[in-house]
Scaffold this active site. Structure first.
Site, PDB file in Angstrom:
ATOM      1  NE  ARG A   1      -8.721  10.112  -3.254  1.00 37.82           N
ATOM      2  CZ  ARG A   1      -8.847   9.854  -1.969  1.00 37.82           C
ATOM      3  NH1 ARG A   1      -8.857   8.610  -1.560  1.00 37.82           N
ATOM      4  NH2 ARG A   1      -8.968  10.819  -1.088  1.00 37.82           N
TER       5      ARG A   1
ATOM      6  CE1 TYR B   1     -13.706  -6.458   0.893  1.00 33.52           C
ATOM      7  CE2 TYR B   1     -11.953  -7.878   0.115  1.00 33.52           C
ATOM      8  CZ  TYR B   1     -12.399  -6.889   0.962  1.00 33.52           C
ATOM      9  OH  TYR B   1     -11.548  -6.336   1.882  1.00 33.52           O
TER      10      TYR B   1
ATOM     11  NE  ARG C   1      -4.124  -1.767   0.101  1.00 32.73           N
ATOM     12  CZ  ARG C   1      -5.319  -1.407   0.531  1.00 32.73           C
ATOM     13  NH1 ARG C   1      -5.544  -0.169   0.888  1.00 32.73           N
ATOM     14  NH2 ARG C   1      -6.299  -2.279   0.581  1.00 32.73           N
TER      15      ARG C   1
ATOM     16  CG  ASP D   1      -8.695  -2.357  -4.839  1.00 35.04           C
ATOM     17  OD1 ASP D   1      -8.156  -1.685  -3.954  1.00 35.04           O
ATOM     18  OD2 ASP D   1      -9.444  -3.326  -4.589  1.00 35.04           O
TER      19      ASP D   1
ATOM     20  NE  ARG E   1      -6.327   5.482   1.888  1.00 36.08           N
ATOM     21  CZ  ARG E   1      -7.082   4.645   2.551  1.00 36.08           C
ATOM     22  NH1 ARG E   1      -8.282   5.009   2.924  1.00 36.08           N
ATOM     23  NH2 ARG E   1      -6.637   3.449   2.872  1.00 36.08           N
TER      24      ARG E   1
HETATM   25  O1  CP3 Z   1       0.040  -1.530  -2.642  1.00 33.64           O
HETATM   26  C1  CP3 Z   1      -0.119  -0.560  -3.397  1.00 33.64           C
HETATM   27  O2  CP3 Z   1       0.356   0.553  -3.142  1.00 33.64           O
HETATM   28  C2  CP3 Z   1      -0.850  -0.744  -4.719  1.00 33.64           C
HETATM   29  C3  CP3 Z   1      -2.222  -0.418  -4.682  1.00 33.64           C
HETATM   30  C4  CP3 Z   1      -3.217  -1.307  -3.949  1.00 33.64           C
HETATM   31  C5  CP3 Z   1      -4.495  -0.811  -3.575  1.00 33.64           C
HETATM   32  N1  CP3 Z   1      -5.227  -1.852  -3.100  1.00 33.64           N
HETATM   33  C6  CP3 Z   1      -4.940   0.583  -3.712  1.00 33.64           C
HETATM   34  C7  CP3 Z   1      -6.007   1.074  -2.825  1.00 33.64           C
HETATM   35  C8  CP3 Z   1      -3.175  -2.669  -3.618  1.00 33.64           C
HETATM   36  C9  CP3 Z   1      -2.059  -3.688  -3.745  1.00 33.64           C
HETATM   37  C10 CP3 Z   1      -4.468  -2.994  -3.093  1.00 33.64           C
HETATM   38  C11 CP3 Z   1      -4.836  -4.348  -2.669  1.00 33.64           C
HETATM   39  C12 CP3 Z   1      -6.093  -4.560  -1.947  1.00 33.64           C
HETATM   40  N2  CP3 Z   1      -7.298  -3.940  -2.143  1.00 33.64           N
HETATM   41  C13 CP3 Z   1      -6.271  -5.561  -0.946  1.00 33.64           C
HETATM   42  C14 CP3 Z   1      -5.216  -6.545  -0.526  1.00 33.64           C
HETATM   43  C15 CP3 Z   1      -4.224  -5.944   0.405  1.00 33.64           C
HETATM   44  C16 CP3 Z   1      -4.759  -5.658   1.780  1.00 33.64           C
HETATM   45  O3  CP3 Z   1      -4.620  -4.501   2.198  1.00 33.64           O
HETATM   46  O4  CP3 Z   1      -5.253  -6.572   2.447  1.00 33.64           O
HETATM   47  C17 CP3 Z   1      -7.607  -5.484  -0.511  1.00 33.64           C
HETATM   48  C18 CP3 Z   1      -8.242  -6.340   0.568  1.00 33.64           C
HETATM   49  C19 CP3 Z   1      -8.250  -4.458  -1.269  1.00 33.64           C
HETATM   50  C20 CP3 Z   1      -9.666  -4.018  -1.197  1.00 33.64           C
HETATM   51  C21 CP3 Z   1      -9.772  -2.633  -0.734  1.00 33.64           C
HETATM   52  N3  CP3 Z   1      -9.389  -1.535  -1.485  1.00 33.64           N
HETATM   53  C22 CP3 Z   1     -10.261  -2.177   0.507  1.00 33.64           C
HETATM   54  C23 CP3 Z   1     -10.785  -3.066   1.615  1.00 33.64           C
HETATM   55  C24 CP3 Z   1     -10.184  -0.780   0.502  1.00 33.64           C
HETATM   56  C25 CP3 Z   1     -10.677   0.159   1.564  1.00 33.64           C
HETATM   57  C26 CP3 Z   1      -9.847   0.153   2.754  1.00 33.64           C
HETATM   58  C27 CP3 Z   1      -8.633   0.991   2.538  1.00 33.64           C
HETATM   59  O5  CP3 Z   1      -7.516   0.529   2.815  1.00 33.64           O
HETATM   60  O6  CP3 Z   1      -8.811   2.128   2.107  1.00 33.64           O
HETATM   61  C28 CP3 Z   1      -9.573  -0.404  -0.733  1.00 33.64           C
HETATM   62  C29 CP3 Z   1      -9.262   0.972  -1.155  1.00 33.64           C
HETATM   63  C30 CP3 Z   1      -7.934   1.263  -1.712  1.00 33.64           C
HETATM   64  N4  CP3 Z   1      -7.173   0.450  -2.492  1.00 33.64           N
HETATM   65  C31 CP3 Z   1      -7.246   2.484  -1.537  1.00 33.64           C
HETATM   66  C32 CP3 Z   1      -6.037   2.379  -2.237  1.00 33.64           C
HETATM   67  C33 CP3 Z   1      -4.972   3.427  -2.391  1.00 33.64           C
HETATM   68  C34 CP3 Z   1      -7.785   3.686  -0.769  1.00 33.64           C
HETATM   69  C35 CP3 Z   1      -8.838   4.350  -1.580  1.00 33.64           C
HETATM   70  C36 CP3 Z   1      -8.616   5.828  -1.656  1.00 33.64           C
HETATM   71  O7  CP3 Z   1      -7.726   6.282  -2.389  1.00 33.64           O
HETATM   72  O8  CP3 Z   1      -9.348   6.515  -0.966  1.00 33.64           O
END
Ligand code: CP3
Length: 345
Positions: free
Chosen positions: A39, A153, A26, A76, A30
């Site tokens: 964004r 999901y 991640r 994602d 953010r």
């Molecule tokens: O790692 C990275 O920097 C690459 C980008 C990446 C995102 N999501 C961007 C994202 C990666 C590898 C993911 C994987 C992901 N997405 C997982 C597996 C990893 C983990 O954390 O367990 C899962 C379960 C998701 C599903 C998901 N996406 C959730 C549950 C959420 C909301 C919770 C949260 O962390 O915000 C997201 C949103 C998300 N995915 C954001 C980002 C940058 C935040 C959204 C925003 O920009 O507001």
């Protein structure tokens, strides 16, 4: 294009390296004000994921701003359900929400195996742009969710503490569950192959919800499908991160993958003895450790590096970096890994 910093790839190949490579799950997101600014220029997260030029830009930000040894493509895991016919929305401060979910055979019959060139071309497109822009500075990691986590999901429709609907389905409709898991697996294999063809140097499979399954269900309904993906992707090394799957660490260690990710609840020496010496381990600092003072972050990071030892390790957190961690604290973690005693080669 030969890589200028191929530390990650040399470590994954099992070579002795001058220091431990470091990146953060991640990292593209953010924690960086620069990410939030990009964004804010778009309608939101989903549009950012689907706009290759902007997705490429935020992928490279942590390489420039944090100094990590690898980029991970900005996307994602939930793009797979969307490409199969189940769109998601990203709701601020709530997370992902699926307006429609899956609960019956009729629902599954309305889905399809993802067609990458029709429905998911934006990620390979973004990968090509990133590779060009990176110009070999660091390797690029592609990724996808593990079929079980995606299934969770699609059934549940949003995040959940228990994912009880998804777990119920494994008991009440096991054949239907396997049908959906197979469709997700095939979609994921196609997607990862497209990422590799576009230039991803490594791919990681995120099984974020592995830990809510009892061991037998993890092996039947998750590991089986991760194994199929590992067997199908032979072009690049694979990392498997099954968060919380402690009872199945030995089986994970027998997958045809190069690297096993471990979370911060896993004791490092235990993981090494169970996984064996043929795999690289990735992890596993508690993401909350980055809330501490610089001095304490340094100490915790040195402690982690000493536990893993100087080789066959990729430094990372035990899960994604929390969004309210200051970039300075993240840089402290990264710099500490880079400064850790030079290894005798
Ligand atoms: O790692 C990275 O920097 C690459 C980008 C990446 C995102 N999501 C961007 C994202 C990666 C590898 C993911 C994987 C992901 N997405 C997982 C597996 C990893 C983990 O954390 O367990 C899962 C379960 C998701 C599903 C998901 N996406 C959730 C549950 C959420 C909301 C919770 C949260 O962390 O915000 C997201 C949103 C998300 N995915 C954001 C980002 C940058 C935040 C959204 C925003 O920009 O507001």
């Amino acid at each position: 294009m030969p890589l200028k910093n191929d530390l990650l790839l040399r470590t994954i190949r099992g070579e002795k390296t001058e220091r431990t490579p470091v990146w953060l799950m991640r990292q593209a997101g953010r924690i960086l004000p620069e990410y939030r600014a990009v964004r804010a220029q778009l309608s939101g997260f989903v549009e950012l994921v689907k706009t290759p030029e902007r997705a490429a830009e935020v992928t490279i930000q942590p390489v420039d701003l944090l100094g990590v040894d690898a980029a991970i493509i900005f996307s994602d895991i939930l793009v797979i359900p969307e490409a199969m016919g189940l769109p998601y929305e990203m709701v601020e401060s709530r997370g992902p929400v699926f307006p429609r979910t899956v609960s019956s055979k009729a629902d599954i019959d309305r889905l399809k195996v993802a067609d990458i060139s029709d429905d998911l071309a934006y990620t390979p497109e973004a990968i090509k742009l990133v590779k060009k822009e990176l110009d070999g500075r660091v390797p690029l990691i592609g990724f996808a969710g593990a079929p079980w986590t995606i299934f969770a999901y699609m059934i549940e429709g949003s995040g959940s503490k228990t994912f009880s609907k998804a777990r119920a389905m494994l008991y009440t409709q096991p054949d239907l569950s396997r049908q959906l898991l197979s469709m997700i697996t095939e979609s994921t294999i196609r997607y990862l192959k497209a990422q590799v063809a576009a230039g991803a140097d490594v791919v990681q499979i995120f099984d974020s919800w592995a830990g809510i399954l009892p061991p037998l269900h993890f092996e039947h309904f998750s590991l089986t499908y991760i194994q199929q993906i590992c067997e199908a992707i032979t072009e690049v090394p694979i990392t498997v991160f099954a968060k919380g799957a402690y009872a199945s660490l030995a089986q994970i260690g027998r997958l045809p993958c190069a690297t096993v990710g471990i979370d911060w609840n896993t004791e490092v020496h235990h993981a090494r003895s169970v996984v064996g010496n043929n795999k690289v381990l990735q992890g596993n600092l508690d993401p909350a450790a980055l809330y501490a003072s610089f001095g304490d972050i340094k100490q915790a990071t040195h402690q982690m590096l000493d536990a893993f030892g100087p080789q066959q390790h990729i430094a990372n957190l035990g899960h994604g970096v929390y969004p309210d961690i200051s970039p300075d604290h993240v840089r402290c973690f990264i710099d500490t890994v880079k400064e850790h005693h030079t290894k005798p080669i």
